[in-house]
Design a protein around this motif. Structure first.
Motif, mmCIF file in Angstrom:
data_model
loop_
_atom_site.group_PDB
_atom_site.id
_atom_site.type_symbol
_atom_site.label_atom_id
_atom_site.label_comp_id
_atom_site.label_asym_id
_atom_site.label_seq_id
_atom_site.Cartn_x
_atom_site.Cartn_y
_atom_site.Cartn_z
ATOM 1 N N ILE A 299 37.703 -19.457 4.442
ATOM 2 C CA ILE A 299 39.017 -18.965 4.639
ATOM 3 C C ILE A 299 40.122 -20.069 5.099
ATOM 4 O O ILE A 299 41.366 -20.044 4.994
ATOM 5 C CB ILE A 299 39.031 -17.927 5.872
ATOM 6 N N ARG A 300 39.687 -21.298 4.805
ATOM 7 C CA ARG A 300 40.472 -22.372 5.174
ATOM 8 C C ARG A 300 42.023 -22.453 4.607
ATOM 9 O O ARG A 300 42.875 -22.760 5.096
ATOM 10 C CB ARG A 300 39.810 -23.864 4.976
ATOM 11 N N HIS A 301 41.805 -22.241 3.153
ATOM 12 C CA HIS A 301 43.043 -22.128 2.293
ATOM 13 C C HIS A 301 44.209 -21.305 2.816
ATOM 14 O O HIS A 301 45.217 -21.106 2.621
ATOM 15 C CB HIS A 301 42.525 -21.880 0.811
ATOM 16 N N ARG A 302 43.784 -20.213 3.737
ATOM 17 C CA ARG A 302 44.579 -19.078 4.162
ATOM 18 C C ARG A 302 45.202 -19.589 5.395
ATOM 19 O O ARG A 302 46.126 -18.907 5.951
ATOM 20 C CB ARG A 302 43.981 -17.628 4.250
ATOM 21 N N ILE A 303 44.657 -20.438 6.231
ATOM 22 C CA ILE A 303 45.113 -20.632 7.656
ATOM 23 C C ILE A 303 46.152 -21.656 7.890
ATOM 24 O O ILE A 303 46.257 -22.514 7.109
ATOM 25 C CB ILE A 303 43.766 -21.143 8.250
ATOM 26 N N GLY A 304 47.322 -21.279 8.629
ATOM 27 C CA GLY A 304 48.190 -21.578 9.106
ATOM 28 C C GLY A 304 47.792 -22.968 10.023
ATOM 29 O O GLY A 304 47.669 -24.109 9.691
ATOM 30 N N ARG A 305 47.837 -22.157 11.519
ATOM 31 C CA ARG A 305 47.496 -23.109 12.421
ATOM 32 C C ARG A 305 46.431 -22.620 13.224
ATOM 33 O O ARG A 305 46.071 -21.463 13.223
ATOM 34 C CB ARG A 305 48.631 -23.085 13.503
ATOM 35 N N VAL A 306 45.507 -23.758 13.713
ATOM 36 C CA VAL A 306 44.510 -23.288 14.505
ATOM 37 C C VAL A 306 44.567 -23.558 16.078
ATOM 38 O O VAL A 306 45.000 -24.781 16.574
ATOM 39 C CB VAL A 306 42.982 -23.986 14.022
ATOM 40 N N LEU A 307 44.384 -22.538 17.094
ATOM 41 C CA LEU A 307 44.395 -22.872 18.550
ATOM 42 C C LEU A 307 42.934 -22.787 18.875
ATOM 43 O O LEU A 307 42.089 -22.013 18.556
ATOM 44 C CB LEU A 307 45.103 -21.577 19.096
ATOM 45 N N VAL A 308 42.767 -23.858 19.616
ATOM 46 C CA VAL A 308 41.444 -24.273 20.254
ATOM 47 C C VAL A 308 41.616 -24.559 21.570
ATOM 48 O O VAL A 308 42.694 -25.003 22.185
ATOM 49 C CB VAL A 308 40.525 -25.181 19.369
ATOM 50 N N PRO A 309 40.478 -24.207 22.607
ATOM 51 C CA PRO A 309 40.613 -24.759 23.810
ATOM 52 C C PRO A 309 40.450 -26.405 24.021
ATOM 53 O O PRO A 309 39.940 -26.978 23.242
ATOM 54 C CB PRO A 309 39.357 -24.167 24.607
ATOM 55 N N LYS A 310 41.448 -26.870 24.963
ATOM 56 C CA LYS A 310 41.444 -28.170 25.526
ATOM 57 C C LYS A 310 39.656 -28.610 25.479
ATOM 58 O O LYS A 310 39.195 -28.053 26.188
ATOM 59 C CB LYS A 310 42.349 -28.433 26.454
ATOM 60 N N SER A 311 39.447 -29.924 25.147
ATOM 61 C CA SER A 311 38.069 -30.367 25.328
ATOM 62 C C SER A 311 38.120 -31.595 26.303
ATOM 63 O O SER A 311 39.146 -32.289 26.213
ATOM 64 C CB SER A 311 37.344 -30.345 23.969
#
Length: 512
Positions: A299-311
């Motif tokens: 699905i990468r080609h569909r994705i705008g922004r990815v939100l992830v927890p701070k590491s």
């Protein structure tokens, strides 16, 4: 592939402490593995499922010896630092350590003391590890195969090889735009031929690649977009939920089903049901059932922004999700800390604390997501374990009540070593290991979350009951399993209070 293994040091540890041992055990006696994988109680254990393909696995293990040797250099360097060098220092200046570092780590780590000023520790300078000879994109491959049933070999122990004429292993970096072209679909015969050539496929292999797709004519103009007010909330499966609010789309912990085979699309939300554009992808933590590489690439080609927890971006057990995703080809990745708020089009998203489920290890890269859709809010708590009963009460004092809660309740999870064992300096004794399980909330813990947040609706994830999740899950439930018992109790508790509650399974359209 577990996302823990996306960083060179963690891959080196898994390669030496788990993968090599499993393959060598298999090569010594394939029938032991064949017998083990036929027993339900052995699911998820250190067994290779493709037991009838010994020759192919032996050839692969022989041919990949140079790559394993390079990773073993890094493994040995980490071992020396942890077991030989740092234990000699007990409070004096650590400057001499930098002169002792093995070449694999020199210039790529920082050493320091804990607050006791006696225990020396270290962190990786993660971008320099990715830039080293221990991260080599030429090692990366993608396997294409037709999916004709839900059952597939367990991915965490079985090598991904060509086990028959219907499968194709392609050497391609995982961040390659060619993969976006593949998964975007709608390719003509000529485009498929060109793509096969760019993958380096010729003859029968190129024809096999093209056979996976139905050539299509050039696409017709797309229909007008859905109206802005066309809001929807769909349960996709496992911990995955899709939402559209006033034209902005969200996807949490992607795990859609495959379709296109008997039963593969029946009452399921498949990848084909996703819109062409997903504005915001939210990932709660780095376990393989929440950050599944094969789905992310699809699905990468569909994705705008990815939100992830701070590491922490520093340790063997807590690789930075941002770094992994950027090396998977995602270009817009944002890390968010506890109780920070991010504006996301028509909505806003708050990151909430996530305790437990990680074996009491120092792992920061986990969060619960709280999107606010206008006046309504919902919490995607994932596998949060409410081991600190007052935390959600304090969270509620900051964020107020929540309208809808999604939560996993695998109340008796695997021992921590099932995922993290290869990363330990030395194995835990069995009693300690069994006490530090990868648990989600049990009924009393989940009840306290619900009572603190006062939601109108509570939904328990299917927790691996979906048939297509067996490739990374190893769970067999019956009605007496604690996860089923505890989730039934929570459902009744919420219903007794007048709310809506359900343990979800397969596709469901819910109220946004």
């Amino acid at each position: 592939m577990s996302t823990l293994r996306g960083k060179p040091p963690t891959l080196a540890r898994f390669n030496h402490n788990r993968f090599a041992r499993i393959v060598e055990s298999y090569l010594a006696d394939p029938q032991v593995h064949a017998a083990a994988v036929r027993q339900r109680r052995m699911h998820g254990g250190p067994w290779i499922h493709a037991h009838e393909h010994r020759d192919a696995i032996e050839a692969w293990y022989r041919d990949t010896a140079p790559q394993r040797a390079r990773l073993d250099e890094l493994f040995e360097a980490i071992r020396r630092l942890e077991e030989d060098i740092l234990p000699r220092h007990h409070g004096e200046c650590l400057d001499p350590v930098y002169q002792e570092l093995p070449p694999a780590l020199a210039g790529r780590v920082e050493v320091f003391y804990g607050r006791d000023n006696r225990t020396a520790d270290y962190r990786f300078i993660e971008p320099l590890m990715y830039a080293s000879e221990y991260y080599d994109e030429s090692w990366q491959q993608v396997r294409f195969r037709p999916i004709t049933e839900d059952a597939r070999e367990f991915a965490l122990t079985t090598p991904m090889l060509e086990y028959g004429p219907e499968q194709l292993l392609v050497d391609v970096p995982l961040n390659s735009p060619l993969l976006d072209t593949v998964f975007r679909g709608g390719l003509t015969g000529a485009e498929l031929d060109d793509l096969a050539a760019r993958f380096g496929l010729q003859g029968e292999r190129a024809a096999r690649f093209a056979s996976y797709f139905e050539p299509t004519p050039p696409p017709a103009p797309e229909p007008a977009a859905s109206p802005v007010g066309d809001d929807v909330l769909e349960y996709v499966g496992h911990a995955c939920v899709f939402a559209r609010y006033r034209g902005t789309t969200f996807l949490v912990d992607p795990a859609p089903s495959y379709g296109g085979y008997p039963g593969g699309a029946e009452n399921r939300f498949t990848s084909a049901d996703l819109p062409e554009r997903i504005d915001h992808l939210l990932i709660t933590h780095n376990h393989q059932d929440h950050m599944l590489f094969e789905t992310l690439l699809r699905i990468r080609h569909r994705i705008g922004r990815v939100l992830v927890p701070k590491s922490t971006n520093a340790s063997l057990v807590d690789p930075g999700l941002g770094g992994i995703l950027r090396r998977l080809g995602f270009t817009n990745v944002v890390e968010i800390d506890d109780l920070e708020t991010m504006s996301c089009g028509s909505a806003e998203v708050v990151a909430l604390p996530f305790l437990g489920e990680h074996g009491d290890l120092r792992i920061r890269s986990k969060t619960g997501w709280l999107p606010r859709f206008g006046e309504r809010s919902m919490l995607f708590a994932a596998d949060s374990t409410n081991i600190s009963p007052t935390m959600y009460t304090k969270v509620a004092e900051v964020i107020g009540s929540v309208d809808t809660v999604f939560i996993g309740m695998e109340s008796i999870g695997a021992a921590a070593s099932w995922i993290y064992g290869p990363l330990y300096g030395e194995p835990l004794d069995r009693r300690t290991d069994q006490s530090r399980r990868l648990n989600g909330s049990n009924f009393p813990q989940a009840r306290e979350i619900v009572d603190a947040l006062e939601p109108d609706a509570v939904y328990v994830y299917a927790m691996g009951l979906e048939p297509w999740m067996g490739i990374v899950m190893a769970i067999d439930y019956d009605e007496s399993h604690p996860a089923i018992v505890d989730s039934d109790l929570l459902v009744r508790h919420v219903q007794d209070k007048g709310g809506t509650a359900e343990r979800l399974h397969l596709r469901r359209t819910l109220r946004l």
